[in-house]
Design an enzyme around this catalytic site. Structure first.
Site, mmCIF file in Angstrom:
data_model
loop_
_atom_site.group_PDB
_atom_site.id
_atom_site.type_symbol
_atom_site.label_atom_id
_atom_site.label_comp_id
_atom_site.label_asym_id
_atom_site.label_seq_id
_atom_site.Cartn_x
_atom_site.Cartn_y
_atom_site.Cartn_z
ATOM 1 N N GLY A 50 0.840 -1.196 0.000
ATOM 2 C CA GLY A 50 0.000 0.000 0.000
ATOM 3 C C GLY A 50 0.870 1.239 0.000
ATOM 4 O O GLY A 50 1.928 1.274 -0.646
ATOM 5 N N CYS A 51 0.460 2.265 0.722
ATOM 6 C CA CYS A 51 1.244 3.500 0.782
ATOM 7 C C CYS A 51 2.647 3.204 1.303
ATOM 8 O O CYS A 51 2.812 2.618 2.375
ATOM 9 C CB CYS A 51 0.547 4.502 1.689
ATOM 10 S SG CYS A 51 1.477 6.042 1.885
ATOM 11 N N PHE A 52 3.665 3.652 0.580
ATOM 12 C CA PHE A 52 5.026 3.305 0.998
ATOM 13 C C PHE A 52 5.478 4.024 2.259
ATOM 14 O O PHE A 52 6.464 3.628 2.875
ATOM 15 C CB PHE A 52 6.047 3.473 -0.122
ATOM 16 C CG PHE A 52 5.974 4.719 -0.968
ATOM 17 C CD1 PHE A 52 5.550 5.935 -0.464
ATOM 18 C CD2 PHE A 52 6.375 4.665 -2.304
ATOM 19 C CE1 PHE A 52 5.523 7.072 -1.252
ATOM 20 C CE2 PHE A 52 6.349 5.793 -3.107
ATOM 21 C CZ PHE A 52 5.915 7.002 -2.571
#
Length: 214
Positions: A50-52
């Protein structure tokens, strides 16, 4: 647009996984300091969760991890920009390249931890970040593949194999993101805290993994 919808849009734009305004501090360009007992050996692992921001923050604090770099993997476009990836069409996922000392932590241990930091039952993204670029995966090279697959089977058995959709994919080139995307949680603690609360990340991880959630 109603006032309520406008307020929700503004809030989401503040906390969504995008650098937005300039970061609160200068980005770090150096790897983590040498840790006690460091062997000097280095290997890398690549995870898309997902969001890094969250993947990077989760691994940076793990003993034996030397550095975690946000970027992109899995697509066909060379040297993609953040805007290109989130618009779609490049095939890349937001990913993090973890550099670690294999004398202090094994690749299998890193993969085992990774599962506990994501919701592997969601095929469309993670938490409030939904879309192709936020899908999850472990990118494993030929030497890592057996350990990654074994770790996946063990994790899937805990929550139900049919529900577990995160794949182990063949390793491909990793492209680092621009400096504004690096070390975001450390440099922007208030905004990152707001993002995780807004997305309900901790509650969802507890629902999936119980007390084992990372």
């Amino acid at each position: 647009m109603s006032r309520r919808l406008l307020l929700g849009f503004v809030l989401f734009s503040v906390v969504a996984c995008s650098p937005g305004d300039p970061a609160e501090g200068a980005p770090s360009t150096e790897a983590s300091a040498i840790q006690p007992g460091d062997s000097g050996r280095r290997e890398t692992a690549v995870f898309a969760g997902g969001c890094f921001w969250s993947v990077e923050a989760n691994f940076e604090a793990v003993p034996g991890v030397v550095s975690a770099v946000s970027g992109f993997a899995g697509g066909a476009t060379a040297s993609p920009s953040y805007d290109q990836v989130v618009r779609g069409g490049t095939g890349h996922l937001e990913a993090v390249q973890v550099t670690f000392d294999p004398a202090r932590i094994s690749y299998r241990q890193l993969v085992d931890r990774f599962w506990l930091t994501i919701d592997p039952t969601d095929p469309d993204g993670q938490f409030c970040d939904q879309g192709p670029s936020y899908a999850t995966a472990v990118f494993a090279d030929p030497r890592q593949k057996a350990a990654a697959e074994a770790s996946r089977r063990a994790a899937a058995a805990r929550i139900g194999t049919a529900r577990f959709v995160t794949p182990v994919r063949d390793a491909v080139r990793f492209w680092p993101a621009a400096a504004a995307h690096q070390d975001f949680a450390r440099r922007n603690p208030s905004r990152y805290g707001g993002y995780t609360r807004f997305c309900g990340r901790a509650a969802r991880l507890r629902a999936v993994w119980g007390d084992a959630a990372a």
